[in-house]
Each structure stands twice: as C-alpha cells, then as structure tokens.
Design an enzyme around this catalytic site. Structure first.
Site, mmCIF file in Angstrom:
data_model
loop_
_atom_site.group_PDB
_atom_site.id
_atom_site.type_symbol
_atom_site.label_atom_id
_atom_site.label_comp_id
_atom_site.label_asym_id
_atom_site.label_seq_id
_atom_site.Cartn_x
_atom_site.Cartn_y
_atom_site.Cartn_z
ATOM 1 C CD GLU A 81 -2.708 1.011 2.524
ATOM 2 O OE1 GLU A 81 -3.245 0.036 2.842
ATOM 3 O OE2 GLU A 81 -3.446 2.137 2.910
ATOM 4 C CE LYS A 259 -6.328 -1.305 5.461
ATOM 5 N NZ LYS A 259 -5.473 -0.717 4.901
ATOM 6 C CG ASP A 275 1.496 -16.620 11.866
ATOM 7 O OD1 ASP A 275 0.606 -16.015 11.126
ATOM 8 O OD2 ASP A 275 1.250 -17.861 12.292
ATOM 9 C CG HIS A 373 -3.845 7.620 -0.059
ATOM 10 N ND1 HIS A 373 -4.118 6.207 -0.162
ATOM 11 C CD2 HIS A 373 -3.627 7.612 1.268
ATOM 12 C CE1 HIS A 373 -3.909 5.675 1.013
ATOM 13 N NE2 HIS A 373 -3.523 6.412 2.028
HETATM 14 C C1 MEV Z 1 -5.955 3.179 5.202
HETATM 15 O O1 MEV Z 1 -5.131 2.013 4.721
HETATM 16 C C2 MEV Z 1 -5.918 3.306 6.723
HETATM 17 C C3 MEV Z 1 -6.580 4.380 7.257
HETATM 18 O O2 MEV Z 1 -8.030 4.421 6.664
HETATM 19 C C4 MEV Z 1 -6.851 4.186 8.604
HETATM 20 C C5 MEV Z 1 -7.686 5.326 9.538
HETATM 21 O O3 MEV Z 1 -8.741 5.872 8.919
HETATM 22 O O4 MEV Z 1 -7.432 5.563 10.446
HETATM 23 C C6 MEV Z 1 -6.103 5.674 6.676
#
Ligand code: MEV
Length: 418
Positions: A81, A259, A275, A373
């Site tokens: 990513e 995430k 792992d 991004h």
């Molecule tokens: C993207 O991979 C991760 C984010 O969505 C995390 C977040 O929203 O805190 C930017």
C-alpha cells in the site's frame, strides 16, 4: 476437460508444477516467468511450503526517523500500500521532538489450550488438575531442554470451566515462556504431550490441544508525545482526540482505526518473516476483550496541551525459528533492526503501530487522506494504463491536477501524449 484433481502434484518439481498450472490457466511465457521467479528465496521457497510454483514479492520500504527508548532505528516494512512507509516516517519525525517512543513489554508468555469434554464433575476436575500442576509442567518441559536452559518453558497453568451449548467444558491453559521464538511449535507440542495425563487425571476426553492467538500475557506497549506546535496547533490535537473518541464509540470507525494501526504492524511483521495472521487475530481479539470492540491506541491531551498516544496489544513475534531464520530477506531485515530479543522486536512494532495511527489520524483530522495518497495512487494508475519512463510523471501530473485518478482518464491522457 480441465480438472483440479491432480494426484501427486506435490511430488512434481517446481518447474513441472508450474507447467501444469500454465496448461490449466493458459498462462503465457511472461506470466510464467513472473510467477516462477522465487527471487532471493531460490530453492528455499520449495522447502517452506507445499506445492510451490513461485513467490510473491512485496516492496520493502525503510521507515526512517524512529527513536525508540533513546535508540535510533531504521525499520524495514513490507507492504503493497502506498503512503504507509512515508506516513510512519513522518510521524516518527514529529515524535522525535519530545524524545520519540518509550516502550515496554511483558515476558514472552504464550497460552496453550487443552479442551476437555465429557467431564461429569468439572469443578472438581479443575481442582484435581491444579493439584497436579507440578507434574503437568514437568511433563510439558520434558523434551524442551534448550528452551529450559534459556530460562523458558512451561511456567504455570490455569484451569477454566466454560459453559457451552453442549454443556460445561474444562479448558486448561498451559502458560509457556517461549523466549525469543514466536512459540507456536513449542506450545503445541507441550499441549499435546500433557493431554493424555490430563485425561487420565479427570476421566474427561481431550479434544483440541493448540496455542491461543489471544496472547494476553505477551503484550507490547508504546507511548509517544507529539508536541502541539509540531503537529499544527491545539485544534489539531483536539481533532485527533475527537477522532479517537469516535473510534471508541463506534465499531464501524474502530475497525478502520485499528486497520490503520495494522498497516504499520503487519508491514514489519511480514518484513521480519513473522506470522501476520497470528498478529491480526491477537490484535482484534484483544481489541474486543471487554466485549466491546475498542481502539488499540488511546489519545489524550496532556497539561501542556500536547498530544499523548499509547498503544498496547499482544505481539507474538519471534527472532528465532520459522521463517525468521530461513528466509534470507527476513534475516537481513532483522539485521537492519539490530534486535537482540523478541521483546525488542515486539516493542519496535508497537511503536510503528502507534506512529501509523498518529499519521492516519493527523491526515484525516487535517487535509484528509486523499491528497497524500493521490500522487502515489496516480503513479500506479498511470503504469497500469501503460505509461513508461518519463511519461509516468506527466500522466500523474494531469491526473492529480484534475483530481481524476482513473484508468480510463490515464489512457486518454497517454493517447493524447503520443
Ligand atoms: C488506510 O489504509 C488506513 C486508514 O483508513 C486508517 C484510518 O482511517 O485511521 C487511513
């Protein structure tokens, strides 16, 4: 007729397997070459898993600027990513002003579970097992002299009686200090070794004997202060705290919050040959251990109006055994980190998770995530549309300027250029 029923596939050489897949899927020479390239893994790939045909490379980026417990680290991250490595480096730079990251961790205690069913008197079985603790631990440690010599081994046990739709079950937890290993092998062997004795003791029937990935006794923690002025002022501090409170109260936001943390954590876990499924399982189950799904980090404002972040999560990572010692790239990455213990690695990973979360919240609470991004994403789109060499940058420029980062537009722009 194409069939996936292939007997003896595992006995074929990697080349022959590749040819079989080629015939099945109609791969061309180029695809065959790409898939079959095992890179720095070479022959090792074939010994790591079954039915090998090739490998799946990921870019490794180095996160810079990290100071953890007063020591500088360069941190290899393996991830597909865009923006993650840059974001971690940026966050680490902002944390430096107040001394970087402070970390700590528990001992490397993993839990091996033994499931006992058909126990007529579970409460009494629990006491019988506890009374035989010494013998069970000795049995568990019998064939683990190396681990014992390092000060590890099975140290304690706990017994829980749980209610299920099939009645009560007695669950034995073997608590094993696995030192610098991830520990699954040692723990699973120990759980299997003690099971017959536990059956004998209780008259119950053992079913599963397996490690738990909810490693509540193998936690890593990190803390960092981000100076108000370094991150854009008090309003930004307040917005980040508010973003955290949103995640605390809403599982839909919390999943994304966590995430983002795992973006950083998994990247280092993968780069060091650990792992990542175990880490993911542990992280999310720990996040919901209260019955509510909560953020793995906390964000507060201190007396000086600076932002303080903390993280705590189970991190069962090793620096010996498994892929960490056979994968040449993983070994090199561990060398770059210069870690001496699994605890040190876990603490670095916790710091990266915290940095990654800060970076995401900072971007979200200020300019939004898309600007950063956009240009990296646009590069991938331009390449996918067929741009090569200096054309890539020219296509990217147009896509970003127009805020239309789409493959159809990239193709149009490319056509106009040639
Ligand atoms: C993207 O991979 C991760 C984010 O969505 C995390 C977040 O929203 O805190 C930017």
């Amino acid at each position: 007729m194409r069939t996936s029923r292939i007997s003896g596939f595992y006995k074929l050489s990697a080349e022959k397997r590749l040819e079989t897949v080629r015939d099945f899927a109609g791969l061309n020479e180029e695809e065959l070459k790409v898939l079959g390239d095992t890179g720095s893994l070479g022959e090792i790939a074939n010994r790591m898993i079954e039915n090998v045909v090739g490998s799946m490379p990921l870019p490794i980026g180095i996160a810079v600027n990290f100071v953890i417990n007063g020591k500088d680290y360069l941190i290899p991250m393996a991830i597909e990513e865009p923006s993650v490595v840059a974001a971690a480096s940026n966050a680490a730079k902002m944390a430096r002003e107040k001394g970087g990251f402070q970390t700590s961790s528990t001992e490397s205690i993993m839990i091996g579970q033994i499931q006992l069913t058909n126990v007529s008197d579970p409460a009494s079985a629990k006491l019988t097992i506890i009374a035989s603790k010494r013998r069970i631990l000795n049995l568990a440690n019998k064939d683990h002299s190396t681990l014992m010599n390092l000060g590890g081994g099975a140290k304690d046990l706990e017994v829980r009686v749980i209610d299920t739709t099939a009645g009560p079950m007695v669950i034995v937890h073997l608590l094993v200090n696995v030192k610098d290993a991830m520990g699954a092998n040692a723990v699973n062997t120990m759980a299997e070794a003690v099971a017959p004795f536990i059956e004998q003791l209780t008259g119950g029937k053992v079913n599963l004997r397996i490690i738990s990935n909810l490693a509540t006794q193998r936690l890593a923690r990190a803390r960092a202060v981000f100076a108000m002025d370094a991150i854009g002022g008090e309003e930004v501090v307040d917005r980040i705290v508010s973003a955290y409170l949103f995640a605390r109260s809403d599982p839909y936001r919390c999943a994304t919050h966590n995430k983002g943390i795992m973006n950083g954590i998994d990247a280092v876990v993968i780069a060091t040959g650990n792992d990542f499924r175990a880490i993911e399982a542990g992280a999310h189950s720990y996040a919901s251990i209260t019955g509510e799904y909560l953020p793995l980090t906390r964000w507060e404002k201190n007396r000086d109006h600076d932002l303080v972040g903390t993280i705590e999560l189970p991190l069962a990572v090793g620096i010996v055994g498994g892929a960490t010692t056979v994968h040449p790239t993983a070994k090199t990455n561990l060398g770059i980190l210069g870690v001496k213990t699994a605890n040190e690695l876990a603490e670095i990973i916790a710091a990266v998770g915290l940095a990654q979360n800060f970076a995401a919240l900072h971007a979200l609470a200020t300019e939004g995530i898309q600007r950063g991004h956009m240009s990296l994403h646009a590069r991938n789109v331009a390449i996918a549309a067929g741009a090569k060499g200096e054309m890539i940058d020219r296509v990217v420029e147009v896509l970003v300027r127009e805020k239309r980062v789409r493959i159809d537009r990239a193709k149009e722009v490319l056509e106009e250029m040639i």
